[in-house]
Design a protein around this motif. Sequence first.
Motif, PDB file in Angstrom:
ATOM      1  N   MET A  68       0.850  -1.203   0.000  1.00  0.00           N
ATOM      2  CA  MET A  68       0.000   0.000   0.000  1.00  0.00           C
ATOM      3  C   MET A  68       0.875   1.238   0.000  1.00  0.00           C
ATOM      4  N   TYR A 280      -6.457  -4.649   6.375  1.00  0.00           N
ATOM      5  CA  TYR A 280      -6.566  -4.110   5.020  1.00  0.00           C
ATOM      6  C   TYR A 280      -6.608  -5.235   4.000  1.00  0.00           C
ATOM      7  N   ARG A 336       9.098  -5.539  10.081  1.00  0.00           N
ATOM      8  CA  ARG A 336       9.249  -4.128   9.709  1.00  0.00           C
ATOM      9  C   ARG A 336      10.410  -3.542  10.522  1.00  0.00           C
ATOM     10  N   ARG A 362       6.568   1.139   8.659  1.00  0.00           N
ATOM     11  CA  ARG A 362       5.372   0.796   7.872  1.00  0.00           C
ATOM     12  C   ARG A 362       5.439   1.336   6.453  1.00  0.00           C
TER      13      ARG A 362
HETATM   14  N1  GLY Z   1       1.948  -0.291   5.942  1.00  0.00           N
HETATM   15  C1  GLY Z   1       1.288  -1.489   6.225  1.00  0.00           C
HETATM   16  C2  GLY Z   1       1.875  -2.272   7.295  1.00  0.00           C
HETATM   17  O1  GLY Z   1       2.937  -1.947   7.785  1.00  0.00           O
HETATM   18  O2  GLY Z   1       1.256  -3.242   7.704  1.00  0.00           O
END
Ligand code: GLY
Length: 420
Positions: A68, A280, A336, A362
Amino acid sequence: MHVSHTRSTGTTTGTITGTTGPTGSDVLVIGGGIIGLATAWRAAQRGLRTAVADPEPGGGAAQVAAGMLAAVTELHYGEQTLLGLNLASAERYPAFIAELEAESGQDTGYRACGTLAVALDADDRAHLRELHALQRRSGLDSQWLTGRECRRLEPMLAPGVRGGLRVDGDHQVDPRRLAAALVTACERAGVVFHRDWVDRLSVVRDRATGAVLADGTELAADQVVLAAGSLSGRLAGVPDDVLPPVRPVKGQLLRLTVPGAYAPFLSRTVRAFVRGSHVYLVPRENGELVVGATSEELGWDTTVTAGGVYGLLRDAHELVPGITELPLTETRAGLRPCSPDNAPLLGPSALPGLHLATGHYRNGVLLTPVTGDVMATVLATGELPEEARPFTPRRFSPVPHEPVPQEPVPQEPVPQEQPA
Ligand code: GLY
């Protein structure tokens, strides 16, 4: 990377000749994820002899991420400065993709489809109203829709949807295809790949001078870029006060497939805040539907858990009940790279010769174009571009420094509640 878990024993491929020796280069990028690859591609385009060290270029978090490009829908309080960088990168995306696809001859799955963020109950709706007010105060384009208007846009949404935000500027790209295209573009630009783990950074007289691979090969470079995602915080040889303060934050995601008979299932990214958790659904043109993501502080753990998968499916099902019909094709967890202020570390570190490009948390996929550009500029000119200055690694250095100025958010009355 010198890490404690099992390492591959790949071989070093490719050599370049130059003033710094047979395995020397102007720039050595440690880490061949999308951030390292974009940096290497842009640096090579500027005429710098560039090498990348990674056992599997194009791997890493991009193999898990949904892709995204959500500068507006993922806006958070206290991240106004980061918003500026996110928007700068979002603006560069169309031209970046056009150039990358032309250079590599590969499709990246970029889709200018927009995003719909919806609410399922009164609490979710209040949360979304707060986000909308913050977006408006920040001058962002976002439109409040009733539940009926949301369902008109996306008929597969649950009947109970109470309202939502239409954000036409938040798009998506397929990170796996993006990574593959970057590898090809790098190869075509003359970047040399050393397909092995980096064992340690080489430092001579308080200056980074290259790296040593797991097979013992010494790579010399005038400048080194540490772009190894979460692993950047644990590279051997980097002085303790220079190691970037990044930690892994686990995210579990699922991949479903939309058979032709069900298409179009969703026409844009759909997301929601369901009882305190974000979910999402990112629909690709090729029928893949990515559902994400958990956010877990569990160190280096990448186990896919029953609870993680259950929570994602439960929330996604509440949002779009029809997903139960779709084949579940993949479950995956990635890490992440998160910094203490959720923003990346870009540019020269306190160790001469060593630059950082890590901590994208993110926003790694979103920030890939701007990171490539700013890193290539600092490598070629020694000057960190204006837009990257708030993200200097020196903001975390132990020596006193000026606080990062936060842009003020203009205040405006919160809009009146409207019926769903
Ligand atoms: N930007 C989406 C996530 O880190 O899950």
